[in-house]
Design a protein around this motif. Structure first.
Motif, PDB file in Angstrom:
ATOM      1  N   MET A 186      -3.041   9.792   0.600  1.00  0.00           N
ATOM      2  CA  MET A 186      -2.884   8.869  -0.525  1.00  0.00           C
ATOM      3  C   MET A 186      -2.865   7.425  -0.044  1.00  0.00           C
ATOM      4  SD  MET A 186      -2.770   8.914  -3.793  1.00  0.00           S
ATOM      5  CE  MET A 186      -2.282  10.552  -4.253  1.00  0.00           C
ATOM      6  N   LEU A 239      -6.396   6.353   0.498  1.00  0.00           N
ATOM      7  CA  LEU A 239      -7.037   6.117  -0.794  1.00  0.00           C
ATOM      8  C   LEU A 239      -6.606   4.771  -1.383  1.00  0.00           C
ATOM      9  CD1 LEU A 239      -8.821   7.380  -3.022  1.00  0.00           C
ATOM     10  CD2 LEU A 239      -6.713   8.290  -4.004  1.00  0.00           C
ATOM     11  N   CYS A 240      -5.316   4.455  -1.296  1.00  0.00           N
ATOM     12  CA  CYS A 240      -4.817   3.174  -1.816  1.00  0.00           C
ATOM     13  C   CYS A 240      -5.377   1.998  -1.026  1.00  0.00           C
ATOM     14  CB  CYS A 240      -3.292   3.147  -1.778  1.00  0.00           C
ATOM     15  SG  CYS A 240      -2.520   4.247  -2.954  1.00  0.00           S
ATOM     16  N   LYS A 267       3.938   1.444  -1.151  1.00  0.00           N
ATOM     17  CA  LYS A 267       4.578   1.499  -2.469  1.00  0.00           C
ATOM     18  C   LYS A 267       3.629   2.099  -3.498  1.00  0.00           C
ATOM     19  CE  LYS A 267       7.052  -1.400  -5.754  1.00  0.00           C
ATOM     20  NZ  LYS A 267       7.540  -2.736  -6.051  1.00  0.00           N
ATOM     21  N   GLU A 268       2.373   1.676  -3.470  1.00  0.00           N
ATOM     22  CA  GLU A 268       1.381   2.207  -4.402  1.00  0.00           C
ATOM     23  C   GLU A 268       1.104   3.684  -4.127  1.00  0.00           C
ATOM     24  OE1 GLU A 268      -1.204   2.523  -7.508  1.00  0.00           O
ATOM     25  OE2 GLU A 268       0.171   0.870  -7.069  1.00  0.00           O
ATOM     26  N   ALA A 269       1.021   4.056  -2.856  1.00  0.00           N
ATOM     27  CA  ALA A 269       0.784   5.462  -2.506  1.00  0.00           C
ATOM     28  C   ALA A 269       1.938   6.341  -2.997  1.00  0.00           C
ATOM     29  CB  ALA A 269       0.604   5.608  -1.005  1.00  0.00           C
ATOM     30  N   ASN A 283       3.838   5.701  -5.540  1.00  0.00           N
ATOM     31  CA  ASN A 283       3.749   5.752  -6.998  1.00  0.00           C
ATOM     32  C   ASN A 283       2.700   6.756  -7.464  1.00  0.00           C
ATOM     33  OD1 ASN A 283       5.737   3.861  -7.462  1.00  0.00           O
ATOM     34  ND2 ASN A 283       4.314   2.144  -7.508  1.00  0.00           N
ATOM     35  N   ARG A 284       1.662   6.968  -6.675  1.00  0.00           N
ATOM     36  CA  ARG A 284       0.589   7.891  -7.044  1.00  0.00           C
ATOM     37  C   ARG A 284       0.890   9.344  -6.680  1.00  0.00           C
ATOM     38  NH1 ARG A 284      -5.152   4.983  -5.610  1.00  0.00           N
ATOM     39  NH2 ARG A 284      -4.778   3.032  -6.707  1.00  0.00           N
ATOM     40  N   LEU A 285       1.848   9.580  -5.814  1.00  0.00           N
ATOM     41  CA  LEU A 285       2.195  10.954  -5.425  1.00  0.00           C
ATOM     42  C   LEU A 285       2.911  11.663  -6.567  1.00  0.00           C
ATOM     43  CD1 LEU A 285       3.522  10.486  -1.785  1.00  0.00           C
ATOM     44  CD2 LEU A 285       1.479  11.721  -2.483  1.00  0.00           C
ATOM     45  N   ARG A 342       5.764  13.589  -8.599  1.00  0.00           N
ATOM     46  CA  ARG A 342       7.194  13.302  -8.678  1.00  0.00           C
ATOM     47  C   ARG A 342       8.005  14.195  -7.727  1.00  0.00           C
ATOM     48  NH1 ARG A 342      10.492   9.307  -9.790  1.00  0.00           N
ATOM     49  NH2 ARG A 342      12.475  10.025 -10.594  1.00  0.00           N
ATOM     50  N   ASP A 390       0.834  -1.203   0.000  1.00  0.00           N
ATOM     51  CA  ASP A 390       0.000   0.000   0.000  1.00  0.00           C
ATOM     52  C   ASP A 390       0.867   1.251   0.000  1.00  0.00           C
ATOM     53  OD1 ASP A 390      -2.366  -1.396  -0.044  1.00  0.00           O
ATOM     54  OD2 ASP A 390      -2.718  -1.250   2.110  1.00  0.00           O
ATOM     55  N   ASP A 441      -8.914   1.499  -2.178  1.00  0.00           N
ATOM     56  CA  ASP A 441      -8.922   0.864  -3.500  1.00  0.00           C
ATOM     57  C   ASP A 441      -8.611  -0.617  -3.392  1.00  0.00           C
ATOM     58  OD1 ASP A 441      -9.503   3.294  -4.603  1.00  0.00           O
ATOM     59  OD2 ASP A 441      -7.496   3.638  -5.453  1.00  0.00           O
TER      60      ASP A 441
END
Length: 126
Positions: A98, A101-102, A49-51, A53-55, A57, A47, A105
């Protein structure tokens, strides 16, 4: 009863021991210029790692820069100068929204897959 006690135990506004712990953690994070969210490990939790990735750059780059600076200071057995430590905001979160949210999801995906598996198994039994 137990959940009320647990909430009291970790709430720095109500528990003096939690307040002392938060103050100590604040000082230690400021010494290296870290934020509390920097301590999460993306290799440990998918979770996170995914968060990350969504933030944006820029946020991830700033996180990586803080981590590199902290490792460098730690290896040199030094701390940030006092004036820079005073500017740090260790408990300003950039990851929690985030991450929530992840996690939501992920739960929705599991619910959907479970529902689909149950539907397919009901088709096979007919």
């Amino acid at each position: 009863m137990a959940s009320a006690f647990a909430r009291w135990l970790v709430d720095p506004k109500r528990n003096p021991l939690a307040a002392m712990h938060k103050k100590s953690l604040d000082q230690r994070l400021r010494k290296y210029g870290l934020r509390y969210d920097d301590l999460y490990d993306p290799m440990y939790d998918l979770d996170i790692k995914e968060a990350l990735n969504r933030l944006p750059r820029e946020v991830v780059d700033a996180r990586n820069q803080r981590l590199k600076r902290a490792m460098d200071l730690s290896l040199k057995h030094k701390y940030l100068p006092e004036d820079v430590q005073a500017q740090q905001t260790p408990f300003r979160s950039y990851l929690q929204d985030m991450l929530a949210l992840c996690s939501d999801d992920f739960l929705h995906m599991i619910f959907y897959l479970r529902k689909r598996i149950m539907y397919q198994s009901s088709l096979k039994s007919k």
